[in-house]
Design a protein around this motif. Sequence first.
Motif, mmCIF file in Angstrom:
data_model
loop_
_atom_site.group_PDB
_atom_site.id
_atom_site.type_symbol
_atom_site.label_atom_id
_atom_site.label_comp_id
_atom_site.label_asym_id
_atom_site.label_seq_id
_atom_site.Cartn_x
_atom_site.Cartn_y
_atom_site.Cartn_z
ATOM 1 N N GLU A 192 66.738 54.592 52.580
ATOM 2 C CA GLU A 192 66.624 55.095 51.206
ATOM 3 C C GLU A 192 65.164 55.401 50.872
ATOM 4 O O GLU A 192 64.854 56.406 50.216
ATOM 5 C CB GLU A 192 67.177 54.072 50.229
ATOM 6 N N ILE A 193 64.273 54.538 51.332
ATOM 7 C CA ILE A 193 62.841 54.731 51.079
ATOM 8 C C ILE A 193 62.335 55.983 51.786
ATOM 9 O O ILE A 193 61.603 56.792 51.201
ATOM 10 C CB ILE A 193 62.049 53.486 51.535
ATOM 11 N N TYR A 194 62.719 56.144 53.044
ATOM 12 C CA TYR A 194 62.330 57.350 53.782
ATOM 13 C C TYR A 194 62.789 58.611 53.058
ATOM 14 O O TYR A 194 62.033 59.582 52.924
ATOM 15 C CB TYR A 194 62.944 57.327 55.184
ATOM 16 N N ALA A 195 64.029 58.605 52.593
ATOM 17 C CA ALA A 195 64.588 59.782 51.941
ATOM 18 C C ALA A 195 63.834 60.131 50.658
ATOM 19 O O ALA A 195 63.704 61.304 50.300
ATOM 20 C CB ALA A 195 66.065 59.557 51.630
ATOM 21 N N ALA A 196 63.321 59.105 49.987
ATOM 22 C CA ALA A 196 62.643 59.313 48.705
ATOM 23 C C ALA A 196 61.142 59.522 48.837
ATOM 24 O O ALA A 196 60.476 59.851 47.850
ATOM 25 C CB ALA A 196 62.907 58.119 47.794
ATOM 26 N N THR A 197 60.611 59.353 50.054
ATOM 27 C CA THR A 197 59.152 59.379 50.213
ATOM 28 C C THR A 197 58.746 60.210 51.426
ATOM 29 O O THR A 197 58.307 59.666 52.455
ATOM 30 C CB THR A 197 58.594 57.946 50.362
ATOM 31 N N PRO A 198 58.843 61.524 51.347
ATOM 32 C CA PRO A 198 58.388 62.363 52.471
ATOM 33 C C PRO A 198 56.873 62.330 52.606
ATOM 34 O O PRO A 198 56.168 61.841 51.713
ATOM 35 C CB PRO A 198 58.870 63.766 52.064
#
Length: 264
Positions: free
Chosen positions: A221-227
């Motif tokens: 979820e963090i990866y998806a929200a933080t490119p």
Amino acid sequence: MKKLWVKVLMLLSISTSIYSYAWGLAGHRIIAEIAENHLDGRARRQIKKIMGQERLAYWANWPDFIKSDKTGMWKEASSWHYVNIDPQTDFKAFEENLKAQAGPSLYTQIGVLSSQIKSDKTSEKDRKIALIFLIHLLGDLAQPMHTGRSEDLGGNKINVTYFGEKSNLHSVWDGKLVDSQKYSYTEYAKLLDIKTKDEVKAIQAGTLEDWLYDSHKIANEIYAATPNDSKLGYDYQYQFNEVMERQLLYGGLRLAKVLNDVFD
């Protein structure tokens, strides 16, 4: 383990930043403080025999401090702090990937350290070291980026700015989100540790694999929200502060469960 305590005193005096390593000073201490509040009587007595009067929080960051050691004595421990796994579709795929990995990792060492603490063959000095590492690694388990992806070293290669300051995704989750709340570690532990006995029991349920998968899903979820090159500020805090606090609490309660089991 030679000259351990000389090295301890030397390394505790090092003032270098460790935020690229794990939760950071406050995060690990919060987790350790919450865990201490949930130790049963037997675990508390046995830990006191090993640690003396020192609280768990006192040693919670030591396995990060020793990364500054230049002798190579602790080099083998560097891989214990994380387990890198590409995004998995479900728990079964995650577990299979986890168990197929070779070499020591966050996953393997929690079991190894627990066994060392239990064994009558472990020296007093080595038992204390194993306990210190176990306290720390259960904290690492709760930091989602420690179950991140190898291609970016758990977010270390994902550049971001945090309130205009250059940083990386791993670093933001290690310390910056926690430190932004401006609580001492004892204040934060007290504010977070308010679950009922039934809620605590539910959080502590499951296996080590379950807990790692829990963190892995949050990492995705963090990866998806933080490119890469994200500009993070108050909106990011608002989005993830509850998640960060959940992980601190869960880390503390699950650490307590592991310690109670180890000394059962």
